[in-house]
Design an enzyme around this catalytic site. Sequence first.
Site, short mmCIF file in Angstrom:
data_model
loop_
_atom_site.label_atom_id
_atom_site.label_comp_id
_atom_site.label_asym_id
_atom_site.label_seq_id
_atom_site.Cartn_x
_atom_site.Cartn_y
_atom_site.Cartn_z
N SER A 1 0.82 -1.21 0.00
CA SER A 1 0.00 0.00 0.00
C SER A 1 0.86 1.26 0.00
O SER A 1 0.52 2.24 -0.67
CB SER A 1 -0.93 0.00 1.22
OG SER A 1 -1.90 -1.02 1.12
N GLY B 1 -17.42 7.44 0.33
CA GLY B 1 -16.36 6.56 -0.14
C GLY B 1 -16.66 6.06 -1.54
O GLY B 1 -16.05 6.47 -2.51
N ALA C 1 -4.24 2.17 -9.61
CA ALA C 1 -3.90 1.55 -8.32
C ALA C 1 -4.53 0.17 -8.19
O ALA C 1 -3.93 -0.75 -7.64
CB ALA C 1 -4.34 2.46 -7.19
N ARG C 2 -5.76 0.03 -8.68
CA ARG C 2 -6.44 -1.27 -8.60
C ARG C 2 -5.68 -2.34 -9.37
O ARG C 2 -5.70 -3.51 -8.99
CB ARG C 2 -7.87 -1.14 -9.14
CG ARG C 2 -8.80 -0.35 -8.24
CD ARG C 2 -10.05 0.06 -8.99
NE ARG C 2 -10.93 0.85 -8.15
CZ ARG C 2 -11.88 1.66 -8.60
NH1 ARG C 2 -12.05 1.78 -9.92
NH2 ARG C 2 -12.64 2.35 -7.78
N GLN D 1 -6.56 -37.09 2.61
CA GLN D 1 -7.28 -36.67 1.41
C GLN D 1 -7.91 -35.28 1.58
O GLN D 1 -7.86 -34.46 0.65
CB GLN D 1 -8.35 -37.70 1.04
CG GLN D 1 -7.77 -39.03 0.55
CD GLN D 1 -8.85 -40.01 0.15
OE1 GLN D 1 -10.04 -39.70 0.20
NE2 GLN D 1 -8.45 -41.21 -0.22
N GLU E 1 -10.21 1.00 -2.68
CA GLU E 1 -10.12 1.08 -4.14
C GLU E 1 -11.33 0.44 -4.81
O GLU E 1 -11.24 -0.13 -5.90
CB GLU E 1 -8.83 0.41 -4.65
CG GLU E 1 -7.58 0.76 -3.90
CD GLU E 1 -7.07 2.15 -4.21
OE1 GLU E 1 -7.70 2.86 -5.01
OE2 GLU E 1 -6.03 2.52 -3.64
#
Length: 402
Positions: free
Chosen positions: A104, A150, A260-261, A297, A381
């Site tokens: 970040s 936001g 940025a994403r 398993q 983001e």
Amino acid sequence: MSAKPTKLPPFDPADPLGIDDLLAPEDLAIRDTVRTWAADRVLPHIAEWYEKGELPGIRDLARELGALGALGMSLQGYGCAGASAVQYGLACLELEAADSGIRSLVSVQGSLAMYAIHRFGSEEQKQRWLPGMAAGETIGCFGLTEPDHGSDPAGMRTYAERDGTDWILTGRKMWITNGSVAGVAVVWARTDETAGGSGVRGFVVPTDTPGFSAPEIRHKWSLRASVTSELVLDGVRLPADAVLPEATGLRGPLSCLSHARYGIVWGAMGAARASFEAAVDYARTREQFGRPIGGFQLTQAKLADMAVELHKGILLAHHLGRRLDAGRLRPEQVSFGKLNNVREAIEICRTSRTILGANGISLEYPVMRHATNLESVLTYEGTVEMHQLVLGKALTGLDAFR
């Protein structure tokens, strides 16, 4: 006649799809350099930093990352490395394999603050800020998100008004990475420059400007080894040349977020890889009922499913990186990558924690730290819901946002 069969290379558990074959020697060298730096400078200390909720020596780390060429890595000129998008993605993966907070720091510095100035700034702004930011001498932050806005940045309340040739900024930004240590902030604000007062402009704000403050946000249970702050703008007076001249409206900040994403698409797979590797190592050595649990398993089924999703995600990141390098990456494709890779990374962390049992919650292992960090990555983001709606609109042609 059929071609003579060639001898197949051995199966590599660390790279089961042979994705490394897609990489050039320079790509591998960059990846290995960042991985070595993270192993030396972050991994020995990250559990303590995370437990204390601090990132000591962040300025030294920034300068070291600058020396690696990791800051503004894919930008051209002004001291930036000019690396490819794939190379930048590989760096993000290795940094987040250490900790999301470190990735970040790099992402906000390079893909948000530096990218905004590089793409939308004047030549004077670029010359003033980018070389020092590329070297890590100046840390930057990016102020878009607000306490009450936001996912809907169009509703922002931070306002910039004219006073002669100056601008005066008033408002607050929230959840700002690097804010308390930044020397420069790229802040987005409403103005009255367009009809209806809906114009949004970006401003390059030196953080020593009177009226600017950045109190650090404490008591986080995610991204604890990261500096997160509030930005308070109390009548911050800026000259006319503080405006980013090439950015008008929300298209400017949203294009920065898309950049940025893209790094997150890679980075999330780094957190997933670290957790998966911890689970594999544990399963090979932890014994129950007289043998290693990796021989049962149910455990192998978990490991197989995690490996499939991990390497599908890395392959998706590579594909998007190639498209970005070719100038063909669309924002909807970035949403595709972010939605898938972060969601799958969290599931990998949670499944890894079940293999580690009670030890999965201990900071002696990276799993719980990565899982809690990814809870922040999941919603910053762009939340899951926002990326689903971006894809829904692209698939149907119908806008469900409002």
